[in-house]
Design a protein around this motif. Structure first.
Motif, short mmCIF file in Angstrom:
data_model
loop_
_atom_site.label_atom_id
_atom_site.label_comp_id
_atom_site.label_asym_id
_atom_site.label_seq_id
_atom_site.Cartn_x
_atom_site.Cartn_y
_atom_site.Cartn_z
N THR A 45 0.83 -1.21 0.00
CA THR A 45 0.00 0.00 0.00
C THR A 45 0.86 1.26 0.00
O THR A 45 0.65 2.18 -0.79
CB THR A 45 -0.93 0.02 1.23
OG1 THR A 45 -1.74 -1.16 1.21
CG2 THR A 45 -1.82 1.26 1.20
N GLY A 46 1.85 1.29 0.90
CA GLY A 46 2.72 2.46 0.95
C GLY A 46 3.50 2.64 -0.33
O GLY A 46 3.72 3.77 -0.79
N GLY A 47 3.93 1.56 -0.94
CA GLY A 47 4.68 1.66 -2.19
C GLY A 47 3.84 2.20 -3.32
O GLY A 47 4.29 3.01 -4.12
N VAL A 48 2.57 1.77 -3.40
CA VAL A 48 1.68 2.26 -4.46
C VAL A 48 1.41 3.75 -4.28
O VAL A 48 1.46 4.52 -5.24
CB VAL A 48 0.35 1.47 -4.44
CG1 VAL A 48 -0.67 2.11 -5.37
CG2 VAL A 48 0.60 0.02 -4.85
N ILE A 49 1.13 4.16 -3.04
CA ILE A 49 0.86 5.58 -2.79
C ILE A 49 2.09 6.43 -3.13
O ILE A 49 1.99 7.48 -3.77
CB ILE A 49 0.45 5.79 -1.32
CG1 ILE A 49 -0.89 5.10 -1.05
CG2 ILE A 49 0.36 7.29 -1.01
CD1 ILE A 49 -1.33 5.16 0.38
N SER A 50 3.26 5.97 -2.73
CA SER A 50 4.48 6.72 -3.01
C SER A 50 4.73 6.81 -4.52
O SER A 50 5.13 7.84 -5.03
CB SER A 50 5.68 6.04 -2.32
OG SER A 50 5.51 6.02 -0.93
N ALA A 51 4.48 5.71 -5.23
CA ALA A 51 4.67 5.71 -6.68
C ALA A 51 3.72 6.70 -7.36
O ALA A 51 4.09 7.40 -8.30
CB ALA A 51 4.46 4.31 -7.24
N ILE A 52 2.47 6.78 -6.85
CA ILE A 52 1.50 7.71 -7.42
C ILE A 52 1.94 9.15 -7.20
O ILE A 52 1.89 10.00 -8.11
CB ILE A 52 0.10 7.48 -6.82
CG1 ILE A 52 -0.44 6.12 -7.27
CG2 ILE A 52 -0.86 8.61 -7.22
CD1 ILE A 52 -1.76 5.74 -6.61
N VAL A 53 2.41 9.45 -5.98
CA VAL A 53 2.86 10.80 -5.68
C VAL A 53 4.05 11.17 -6.55
O VAL A 53 4.13 12.29 -7.09
CB VAL A 53 3.23 10.92 -4.18
CG1 VAL A 53 3.86 12.28 -3.89
CG2 VAL A 53 1.99 10.72 -3.32
N ILE A 54 5.00 10.26 -6.72
CA ILE A 54 6.17 10.53 -7.56
C ILE A 54 5.74 10.79 -9.00
O ILE A 54 6.23 11.70 -9.68
CB ILE A 54 7.16 9.36 -7.49
CG1 ILE A 54 7.78 9.27 -6.09
CG2 ILE A 54 8.27 9.52 -8.52
CD1 ILE A 54 8.64 8.06 -5.87
N THR A 55 4.78 9.99 -9.49
CA THR A 55 4.29 10.17 -10.86
C THR A 55 3.64 11.54 -11.03
O THR A 55 3.84 12.22 -12.05
CB THR A 55 3.28 9.08 -11.21
OG1 THR A 55 3.91 7.79 -11.08
CG2 THR A 55 2.77 9.24 -12.64
N LEU A 56 2.87 11.97 -10.03
CA LEU A 56 2.22 13.28 -10.10
C LEU A 56 3.26 14.40 -10.10
O LEU A 56 3.11 15.38 -10.84
CB LEU A 56 1.27 13.45 -8.91
CG LEU A 56 0.00 12.58 -8.92
CD1 LEU A 56 -0.78 12.77 -7.64
CD2 LEU A 56 -0.86 12.91 -10.14
N ILE A 57 4.30 14.25 -9.30
CA ILE A 57 5.35 15.27 -9.27
C ILE A 57 6.04 15.36 -10.62
O ILE A 57 6.26 16.45 -11.16
CB ILE A 57 6.38 14.96 -8.16
CG1 ILE A 57 5.73 15.13 -6.78
CG2 ILE A 57 7.59 15.87 -8.27
CD1 ILE A 57 6.62 14.72 -5.64
N ILE A 58 6.41 14.21 -11.20
CA ILE A 58 7.08 14.20 -12.50
C ILE A 58 6.17 14.79 -13.57
O ILE A 58 6.61 15.58 -14.42
CB ILE A 58 7.50 12.77 -12.87
CG1 ILE A 58 8.58 12.28 -11.88
CG2 ILE A 58 8.03 12.71 -14.30
CD1 ILE A 58 8.97 10.83 -12.08
N ALA B 135 4.75 19.13 -17.28
CA ALA B 135 3.75 20.11 -17.74
C ALA B 135 4.29 21.53 -17.63
O ALA B 135 4.06 22.36 -18.52
CB ALA B 135 2.47 19.97 -16.91
N LEU B 136 5.02 21.81 -16.57
CA LEU B 136 5.60 23.15 -16.41
C LEU B 136 6.63 23.44 -17.49
O LEU B 136 6.65 24.53 -18.07
CB LEU B 136 6.25 23.26 -15.03
CG LEU B 136 6.94 24.60 -14.71
CD1 LEU B 136 5.92 25.73 -14.75
CD2 LEU B 136 7.62 24.55 -13.35
N VAL B 137 7.47 22.45 -17.81
CA VAL B 137 8.48 22.63 -18.84
C VAL B 137 7.82 22.85 -20.20
O VAL B 137 8.21 23.74 -20.97
CB VAL B 137 9.42 21.41 -18.89
CG1 VAL B 137 10.33 21.49 -20.11
CG2 VAL B 137 10.26 21.34 -17.61
#
Length: 210
Positions: A52-65, A70-72
């Motif tokens: 569970t923690g790994g999935v949530i962390s992966a989602i957050v990392i994907t959103l940051i990337i 998008a900004l670039v």
């Protein structure tokens, strides 16, 4: 040497760090360091924690990337639009013919939008001179540059071209409202320029032979 306790050591360390030779970490550097630490913690959580923690962390990392990408992309598009149309140039991004600029000017004049009508009429003049090869098709050309170059090919209109450029600048950058009189003057100049012919180059003078 007399040993010092932990409190004394902390006090001395604080005094040392307060000396002028030490610079505090810049706010931007501190924010960047904390961001890197945050991402690093997320990466550790994604690879070392439970499912569970790994999935949530992966989602957050994907959103940051995705946000960074998008900004670039947004910055690149904004820069591309700015480079496509110089801020002081006559023309925008879309390429129009002289006739199309005249039609746009007439529509704007009919609505009483004199400032925009004046802009379009000078663009019609500029495009017409380019289409007739009386001036070069220079990207980002300003109204003053147009007047200076066109005045060389059509010296009889030099003063009127300068006045037209000033009128364009007034409504574009000087927040002037524009008037019917200014538009009529621009339209009359456009019509007369369409009938004008450039001054022929003087033939080279041959030196006399003895």
């Amino acid at each position: 040497m007399t040993p010092i306790d932990r409190g004394e050591a902390a006090r001395r360390a604080a005094e040392e760090l307060l000396k002028p030779g030490y610079e505090r970490e810049a706010l931007l550097d501190q924010a960047w360091r904390r961001f890197q630490q945050f991402v690093g913690d997320l990466m550790d959580a994604a690879t070392g924690s439970g499912t569970t923690g790994g999935v949530i962390s992966a989602i957050v990392i994907t959103l940051i990337i995705s946000g960074v990408v998008a900004l670039v992309v947004w910055r690149l598009r904004k820069t591309s639009r700015r480079n496509a149309a110089a801020p002081d140039g006559l023309f925008g991004e879309r390429t129009m013919t002289a006739a199309e600029h005249r039609q746009a000017a007439e529509r704007l004049a009919a609505m009483g939008s004199w400032a925009e009508a004046i802009q379009e009429r000078l663009r019609a003049i500029a495009r017409d001179l380019e289409e007739r090869a009386l001036v070069d098709g220079m990207p980002g050309r300003t109204a003053d540059e147009l007047a200076a170059e066109a005045g060389l090919a059509l010296p009889g209109f030099a003063d009127e071209l300068t006045a037209a450029a000033r009128s364009f600048d007034d409504v574009t950058y000087g927040a002037e409202p524009g008037t019917r009189e200014a538009y009529d003057a621009m339209s009359g100049l456009d019509e007369r320029l369409r009938q004008a012919r450039p001054v022929p180059l003087a033939a080279p003078t041959l030196g006399s032979t003895s």
